[in-house]
Design a protein around this motif. Structure first.
Motif, PDB file in Angstrom:
ATOM      1  N   GLY A 121       0.820  -1.205   0.000  1.00  0.00           N
ATOM      2  CA  GLY A 121       0.000   0.000   0.000  1.00  0.00           C
ATOM      3  C   GLY A 121       0.853   1.254   0.000  1.00  0.00           C
ATOM      4  O   GLY A 121       0.601   2.177   0.768  1.00  0.00           O
ATOM      5  N   PHE A 122       1.834   1.278  -0.883  1.00  0.00           N
ATOM      6  CA  PHE A 122       2.806   2.375  -0.846  1.00  0.00           C
ATOM      7  C   PHE A 122       2.345   3.560  -1.683  1.00  0.00           C
ATOM      8  O   PHE A 122       1.866   3.407  -2.806  1.00  0.00           O
ATOM      9  N   LEU A 123       2.555   4.711  -1.134  1.00  0.00           N
ATOM     10  CA  LEU A 123       2.162   5.926  -1.828  1.00  0.00           C
ATOM     11  C   LEU A 123       3.179   6.340  -2.881  1.00  0.00           C
ATOM     12  O   LEU A 123       2.829   6.900  -3.926  1.00  0.00           O
ATOM     13  N   TYR A 124       4.425   6.051  -2.614  1.00  0.00           N
ATOM     14  CA  TYR A 124       5.489   6.652  -3.410  1.00  0.00           C
ATOM     15  C   TYR A 124       5.309   6.517  -4.919  1.00  0.00           C
ATOM     16  O   TYR A 124       5.441   7.513  -5.642  1.00  0.00           O
ATOM     17  N   PRO A 125       4.999   5.323  -5.437  1.00  0.00           N
ATOM     18  CA  PRO A 125       4.860   5.214  -6.899  1.00  0.00           C
ATOM     19  C   PRO A 125       3.825   6.181  -7.472  1.00  0.00           C
ATOM     20  O   PRO A 125       3.984   6.646  -8.598  1.00  0.00           O
ATOM     21  N   CYS A 153      -2.828   6.120   8.180  1.00  0.00           N
ATOM     22  CA  CYS A 153      -1.620   5.859   7.400  1.00  0.00           C
ATOM     23  C   CYS A 153      -0.432   5.669   8.322  1.00  0.00           C
ATOM     24  O   CYS A 153      -0.521   5.875   9.517  1.00  0.00           O
ATOM     25  N   GLU A 154       0.675   5.273   7.738  1.00  0.00           N
ATOM     26  CA  GLU A 154       1.860   5.020   8.543  1.00  0.00           C
ATOM     27  C   GLU A 154       3.095   5.205   7.689  1.00  0.00           C
ATOM     28  O   GLU A 154       2.997   5.491   6.499  1.00  0.00           O
ATOM     29  N   GLY A 155       4.230   5.057   8.308  1.00  0.00           N
ATOM     30  CA  GLY A 155       5.463   5.041   7.547  1.00  0.00           C
ATOM     31  C   GLY A 155       6.143   6.384   7.405  1.00  0.00           C
ATOM     32  O   GLY A 155       7.173   6.477   6.765  1.00  0.00           O
ATOM     33  N   PHE A 156       5.600   7.405   7.981  1.00  0.00           N
ATOM     34  CA  PHE A 156       6.227   8.709   7.843  1.00  0.00           C
ATOM     35  C   PHE A 156       6.522   9.317   9.211  1.00  0.00           C
ATOM     36  O   PHE A 156       6.095   8.796  10.241  1.00  0.00           O
ATOM     37  N   THR A 157       7.244  10.397   9.185  1.00  0.00           N
ATOM     38  CA  THR A 157       7.603  11.050  10.434  1.00  0.00           C
ATOM     39  C   THR A 157       7.221  12.528  10.338  1.00  0.00           C
ATOM     40  O   THR A 157       6.727  12.983   9.309  1.00  0.00           O
ATOM     41  N   THR A 158       7.483  13.236  11.378  1.00  0.00           N
ATOM     42  CA  THR A 158       7.176  14.668  11.348  1.00  0.00           C
ATOM     43  C   THR A 158       8.093  15.408  10.376  1.00  0.00           C
ATOM     44  O   THR A 158       7.797  16.534   9.992  1.00  0.00           O
ATOM     45  N   ASP A 159       9.182  14.782   9.975  1.00  0.00           N
ATOM     46  CA  ASP A 159      10.031  15.407   8.955  1.00  0.00           C
ATOM     47  C   ASP A 159       9.270  15.568   7.636  1.00  0.00           C
ATOM     48  O   ASP A 159       9.395  16.590   6.957  1.00  0.00           O
ATOM     49  N   GLY A 160       8.515  14.538   7.294  1.00  0.00           N
ATOM     50  CA  GLY A 160       7.703  14.625   6.080  1.00  0.00           C
ATOM     51  C   GLY A 160       6.683  15.745   6.197  1.00  0.00           C
ATOM     52  O   GLY A 160       6.445  16.502   5.245  1.00  0.00           O
ATOM     53  N   GLU A 196      -3.860  18.922  -6.438  1.00  0.00           N
ATOM     54  CA  GLU A 196      -4.146  19.902  -5.385  1.00  0.00           C
ATOM     55  C   GLU A 196      -4.615  19.245  -4.100  1.00  0.00           C
ATOM     56  O   GLU A 196      -4.493  19.823  -3.031  1.00  0.00           O
ATOM     57  N   GLU A 197      -5.162  18.065  -4.242  1.00  0.00           N
ATOM     58  CA  GLU A 197      -5.780  17.470  -3.073  1.00  0.00           C
ATOM     59  C   GLU A 197      -5.498  15.972  -3.045  1.00  0.00           C
ATOM     60  O   GLU A 197      -5.628  15.290  -4.068  1.00  0.00           O
ATOM     61  N   LEU A 198      -5.096  15.491  -1.907  1.00  0.00           N
ATOM     62  CA  LEU A 198      -4.788  14.075  -1.793  1.00  0.00           C
ATOM     63  C   LEU A 198      -5.361  13.554  -0.483  1.00  0.00           C
ATOM     64  O   LEU A 198      -5.079  14.090   0.595  1.00  0.00           O
ATOM     65  N   ARG A 199      -6.164  12.531  -0.602  1.00  0.00           N
ATOM     66  CA  ARG A 199      -6.735  11.910   0.602  1.00  0.00           C
ATOM     67  C   ARG A 199      -6.351  10.438   0.594  1.00  0.00           C
ATOM     68  O   ARG A 199      -6.620   9.737  -0.374  1.00  0.00           O
ATOM     69  N   LEU A 200      -5.746  10.013   1.646  1.00  0.00           N
ATOM     70  CA  LEU A 200      -5.238   8.646   1.685  1.00  0.00           C
ATOM     71  C   LEU A 200      -5.786   7.915   2.891  1.00  0.00           C
ATOM     72  O   LEU A 200      -5.924   8.488   3.967  1.00  0.00           O
ATOM     73  N   LYS A 201      -6.047   6.658   2.690  1.00  0.00           N
ATOM     74  CA  LYS A 201      -6.471   5.832   3.817  1.00  0.00           C
ATOM     75  C   LYS A 201      -5.684   4.527   3.805  1.00  0.00           C
ATOM     76  O   LYS A 201      -5.592   3.863   2.777  1.00  0.00           O
ATOM     77  N   ARG A 202      -5.157   4.192   4.957  1.00  0.00           N
ATOM     78  CA  ARG A 202      -4.393   2.947   5.136  1.00  0.00           C
ATOM     79  C   ARG A 202      -3.291   2.779   4.109  1.00  0.00           C
ATOM     80  O   ARG A 202      -3.094   1.707   3.550  1.00  0.00           O
ATOM     81  N   MET A 203      -2.581   3.855   3.824  1.00  0.00           N
ATOM     82  CA  MET A 203      -1.459   3.760   2.897  1.00  0.00           C
ATOM     83  C   MET A 203      -0.155   3.909   3.676  1.00  0.00           C
ATOM     84  O   MET A 203      -0.122   4.464   4.761  1.00  0.00           O
ATOM     85  N   VAL A 204       0.897   3.407   3.067  1.00  0.00           N
ATOM     86  CA  VAL A 204       2.209   3.599   3.650  1.00  0.00           C
ATOM     87  C   VAL A 204       2.825   4.841   2.998  1.00  0.00           C
ATOM     88  O   VAL A 204       3.116   4.849   1.814  1.00  0.00           O
ATOM     89  N   VAL A 205       2.954   5.841   3.796  1.00  0.00           N
ATOM     90  CA  VAL A 205       3.367   7.154   3.305  1.00  0.00           C
ATOM     91  C   VAL A 205       4.779   7.416   3.821  1.00  0.00           C
ATOM     92  O   VAL A 205       4.964   7.566   5.009  1.00  0.00           O
ATOM     93  N   SER A 206       5.735   7.466   2.945  1.00  0.00           N
ATOM     94  CA  SER A 206       7.089   7.714   3.440  1.00  0.00           C
ATOM     95  C   SER A 206       7.367   9.212   3.457  1.00  0.00           C
ATOM     96  O   SER A 206       6.703   9.990   2.791  1.00  0.00           O
TER      97      SER A 206
END
Lengths: 469, 582
Positions: B96-100, B145-152, B113-123
């Motif tokens: 469930g990766f967002l990056y691609p 979502c998961e996989g990211f930090t406050t840096d993102g 302009e707008e992105l809504r994600l649910k249960r994705m792995v967001v780096s």
């Protein structure tokens, strides 16, 4: 906890729990009764157990914890009209469904029961200290209560920490399976399938009640709140777990559905029954015994163990109830924090160094981030696992005969190591001898020792008992 | 307007611009989908004018294909892991990766302009790329979502100059205690919505105050636990225009000056309609919010574990206009009675367990639900974690509220029968599906036999999502559902005795559905293979956590977890080892 206790002569059943498990009845009050032949009949009359058993779908049982399964098995045994053959066929069905941990449970119970209970205790007497430190016998000293210092043993058993997931000691497995399949089942081997507590003799029980440990007396308060115990004599004896310190107490009775828990577990239990102990709040350290027999199905059992708060009679299922894990975590922390608001502020970080025999590095852990021995144990496991892996390769597996994959895993976790700590006074102790809170206060350093080196170390509790005795 | 004249007007006669303008009024995804099927010309016009796309499964199509299909894309809703991932049933690294997606859209210079994600792995990497690639990016909503930090998040704050919405709902965020909030440039004044309630770490309070002060359009602000009471008070003075407020820590001495100031400030916030938060709460401070309760339409106290039943009911007494209420079961049946007599406008009720693993506590029962159904006729959405349920209660509820769209009942003890009659709850749920014709989502629990599925298949004609656990007796149960529920899109099943027969009976059905999840059922590997072979438009995934390799298993082996979904791209390439794509 298990709802059925069998000590060789008497079966004590929490009717309430059985009912809850089987979904027969639902009340929030805990009423424990002795199942005598009379009230089995009554039970049968009320709920038509026989037909119930016929009609319950076997595959429902997969949702049950081993304790619950045992309860069902126990119930089968109690239904007068069921023939042994029928019971056996049920058992075989269970067998298929039973996950390895349950097999473990049964095996252990089996082996315990095979010798008279008192003998068991005595026989193990000398092994006791070693049992804690000696790698090969870490778990197999299943029945460790000794008449003379048993209260401490109970405590120890309840609190001791073993590195690694125990469960590799299941020598009886093959024979057990044969036993079941051989069709030679008669009444005797059947009964032992029940969780046994034979090692814990009545004489030991009052000591628990009178326990001189803070943790225990705290929890006993809770324990004595559990009401509705009946006491009966004759052949169907009920072990009262109430506040009456004179009466023998059924250790396994620790938990009931609806009893929010906290308390009960501390009843020390024979490891044979430990596998079925479900743990409650993290604060209750005493409950956090390693599950002696659960090691095999690592993934599954681990998860449910960590959840640690379901009443035992309830199915403990991964992912049930369907609450988002985020929510669960957040609520857990927030209730913790709210508690702090009421009382004292949360403790600041408390770092202690951890070393491991032979490991080339030290680590530090913040004890305040863990709330149970188990958490600490698994954290340390992770920290040092790479190293233990190497170690075990050389000699860890020696002496074990048949290694299934999962068993191997247990070995690799290195049960030949014990976790020790240096207390305020600078003495090295085995971790797990005192309630967690006390441990956090007093621990200055941690060391993962080769168990052979740790033989001289006495758990604090045992020392105390020596003084007392 | 086109049919006024006698002559049939050929719509194609209109210039594309006109049609495009007309299409602009069609906002629903479904209708747009239909429009695009009318003819080639409409397809083309719809293609270039479509700005909003919803993808219920990120593996159902490739990013490249999406971009080729809708080059004018501005708003994307994307979902990743299966729903059961919420309950730890899907291993962490499942996918469930967002990056691609970000990469492909950035490459094609999509004006996202707008992105809504649910249960994705967001780096963090994807967030950084996102923040740099789409200059007009305005809205980021991340749910579970998961996989990211406050840096993102810092990258988003720093680079998205026109950011209006940053909404983080129940994400697992690694918190670097950074000053991500202070990365919003001084020129950023466009914020409308800021929700960081799920972050665990410290917040730069001064930055937060400045940010709020310079955001005149801020309507929604949800704080995390680290924002203390007195900061809340200062924020409220600066942002009296808030419509949606989520408090952080709500603990203070009610005799203090800060408390009195907050009391005064909150009285000016009379546009607040939605209130949440109270992760930490001192019950004695609750009276300060009573003045705004009158106008509340949404109250979420589902994280306010510090409030007990009597405090909750006192609060509820003030909330006469509530339409949505999320609350913990500490409220008790009595408290729900108060809800029933107070909140006549209630449409949505969610009662969460305060301690999911201990049913013995203050949990609610069928009584509370019956009371609410009697008192709140507009109720149409329910999530109810309770200790027990009876058929009689469900039948009453079905009688009282026929408007249910979502009905999710969770009895904490998974196979508990009706405690009064010891019967399965078939009749109760049957009554619900019979009377609620518009039911779209249903979750079952308690002791249930095939009978309940018979009812569901028979009556739940609009059902789109069904969650089943520990229910049924045979393949028949599942078949009733598959054959009966024509609109079913998502079916998730765990621990039920449904096997190969049920799975393979109508394989075409799965092409009409988004996904099917079956874990710990009776389905065998062989059947899954058959299914995968016969239905190339489906991805059949086996999630195998037992370290066995596929080759070791024979086809009769039961699969632990199977997830199947329709897809246009075939096998995904990012599956971890434990996921077998058949």
């Amino acid at each position: 906890m298990s709802v059925i206790e069998f000590d060789g002569h008497n079966i004590t059943v929490s009717v309430k729990d059985v009912e809850a498990i089987l979904g027969l009845k639902n009340e929030s009050v805990d009423i424990h009764e002795v199942v005598s032949k009379e009230n089995v009949k009554e039970l049968d009359a009320n709920y038509n157990l026989n037909s119930f058993v016929n009609h319950v779908q076997i595959n429902r049982f997969r949702t049950f914890s081993p304790a619950n399964l045992k309860a069902v098995i126990g119930l089968l045994l109690l239904v007068p009209s069921l023939t042994l053959r029928r019971i056996r066929s049920y058992l075989e069905k269970f067998w298929v469904l039973m996950s390895p941990p349950l097999l473990g449970v049964e095996e252990e119970v089996q082996s315990n029961v095979s010798s008279p209970s008192v003998d068991c205790g005595l026989g193990l007497k000398e092994r006791n200290y070693l049992g804690l430190s000696d790698c090969s016998s870490v778990d197999s000293s299943g029945v460790s209560s000794l008449p003379d210092n048993n209260k401490n043993n109970l405590n120890l058993k309840a609190t001791e920490l073993r590195l690694g997931l125990p469960g590799s000691q299941s020598p009886a497995r093959e024979t057990e399976l044969c036993l079941l399949n051989s069709g030679k089942l008669d009444e005797k081997p059947l009964f032992p399938l029940l969780p046994s507590k034979d090692g814990i003799c009545p004489s030991s029980q009052k000591n628990v009640v009178a326990g001189n440990k803070r943790g225990f007396s705290d929890t006993m308060d809770g324990f004595s709140e559990v009401k509705g115990y009946a006491y009966a004599e004759k052949s169907w004896m009920f072990h009262d777990a109430g506040s009456d310190s004179e009466s023998p107490q059924t250790v396994g009775h620790g938990k009931y559905p609806g009893n929010s828990g906290a308390n009960v577990i501390l009843s020390a239990r024979s490891p044979g029954a430990q596998a079925s102990v479900k743990k409650d709040e993290p604060a209750n350290v005493l409950q956090k015994q390693p599950h002696a027999t659960n090691g095999i199905n690592l993934k599954q059992t681990d998860i449910s163990n960590n959840k640690s708060s379901a009443p035992a009679a309830k199915a403990q299922v991964v992912g049930w109830p369907p609450v988002r894990s985020f929510r669960t975590k957040t609520l857990a922390t927030s209730s913790k924090n709210n508690d702090e608001v009421d009382g004292k502020p949360g403790p600041a970080a408390l770092f202690v160094k951890v070393s491991m025999d032979g490991a080339p590095y030290l680590r530090k852990v913040d004890l305040t981030t863990y709330s149970t021995y188990r958490e600490l144990s698994s954290a340390l496991e992770k920290m040092f696992s790479c190293f233990t892996l190497g170690q075990c390769g050389s000699h860890g597996a020696a002496g074990k005969e048949i290694l299934s994959q999962s068993k191997l895993k247990d070995l690799l976790h290195g049960s030949e190591y014990v976790l020790t700590y240096k207390d305020k006074d600078g003495d090295w102790m085995l971790v797990g001898d005192v309630p967690w809170e006390m441990f956090v206060e007093t621990c200055k350093r941690l060391k993962i020792m080769k168990s052979s080196d740790a033989i001289g170390l006495a758990p604090r509790a045992t020392e105390k008992s020596k003084v007392i005795n | 307007m086109f049919w006024g004249s006698r002559k049939t007007i050929d719509m194609n006669y209109f210039p594309d611009e006109v049609l495009e303008h007309v299409f602009d009024f069609i906002t629903s995804h479904k209708d747009r989908n239909s429009v695009s099927l009318v003819c080639k010309s409409w397809y083309k016009i719809e293609k270039y004018s479509r700005q909003r796309v919803f993808l219920g499964n990120c593996y159902s199509i490739s990013p490249e294909r999406l971009i080729a299909r809708f080059p004018g894309l501005k708003s994307l809703i994307l979902k990743g892991k299966p729903h059961f991932a919420d309950f730890n049933l899907v291993p962490d690294d499942w996918g469930g990766f967002l990056y691609p997606w970000i990469k492909a859209m950035a490459k094609s210079r999509i004006g996202l302009e707008e992105l809504r994600l649910k249960r994705m792995v967001v780096s963090d990497e994807s967030l950084e790329l996102l923040s740099e690639s789409f200059p007009n990016f305005k809205s980021l909503v991340l749910v579970s979502c998961e996989g990211f930090t406050t840096d993102g998040l810092a990258a988003i704050a720093a680079n998205c100059r026109f950011l209006r919405e940053l909404d983080l709902q129940e994400n697992e965020v690694e918190d670097h205690r950074g000053y991500w909030l202070s990365c919003f440039p001084g020129s950023c004044t466009s914020l409308v919505s800021l929700n960081f309630a799920c972050l665990k770490g410290e917040i730069n309070l001064a930055s937060l105050e400045r940010l709020v002060a310079r955001s005149p359009n801020l309507k929604s602000l949800r704080l995390n636990r680290a924002v203390p009471f007195d900061t809340l008070q200062r924020l409220l003075i600066r942002a009296p225009q808030l419509v949606d407020l989520g408090t952080g820590s709500y603990i203070h001495d009610p005799s203090s000056e800060a408390y009195n100031k907050l009391k005064a400030a909150i009285q000016n916030c009379n546009s607040i309609r939605s209130l949440s938060g109270f992760l930490e709460v001192a019950p004695c401070c609750m009276p300060a919010i009573y003045p705004i309760c009158e106008n509340l339409t949404f109250l979420n106290l589902s994280y306010a574990a510090g409030l007990q039943s009597n405090e909750l009911t006192r609060l509820i007494h003030h909330c006469r206009k509530l339409q949505r209420l999320w609350i913990l079961d500490c409220i008790g049946d009595k408290g729900l009675g108060v809800v029933a007599s107070t909140c006549k406008e209630l449409q949505e009720l969610r009662v969460f367990p305060s301690d999911p693993f201990d049913a013995g506590n203050a949990a609610v029962t069928e009584e509370g639900l019956v009371l609410v159904s009697e008192g709140c006729p507009k109720l149409n959405s329910l999530l109810y974690f309770c200790q027990q349920m009876t058929n009689a209660a469900l039948i009453t509820v079905a009688k009282n509220c026929t408007n249910f769209i979502r009905f999710r009942l969770c009895i904490l003890d998974p196979i508990k029968p009706d405690p009064v009659t010891n019967q399965p709850l078939d009749e109760g749920f049957g009554a619900i599906v019979r009377s609620c014709k518009g039911l779209k989502r249903l979750s079952l629990s308690g002791l249930l036999t095939d009978q309940v599925f018979y009812y569901i298949g028979m009556y739940a004609k609009k059902l789109e999502m069904l969650s089943i656990a520990f229910a049924g007796n045979s393949d028949k149960g599942m078949l009733y559902v598959l054959n009966g529920c024509k609109k079913l899109r998502k079916l998730e099943i765990r621990d039920c005795p449904f096997g190969d027969t049920a799975l393979l009976e109508d394989m075409g059905k799965y092409e009409t559905m988004r996904s099917l999840w079956m874990s710990t059922c009776e389905v065998t590997l062989g059947a899954c293979k058959v299914l995968a072979k016969k239905m190339p438009s489906l991805n059949v995934e086996i999630i195998n956590e037992s370290e066995q390799t596929e080759f070791n298993l024979d086809d009769r082996q039961k699969v632990d977890k199977m997830y199947l979904y329709r897809t246009l791209v075939g096998h995904r390439k990012d599956a971890p080892e434990f996921v077998w794509l058949l």
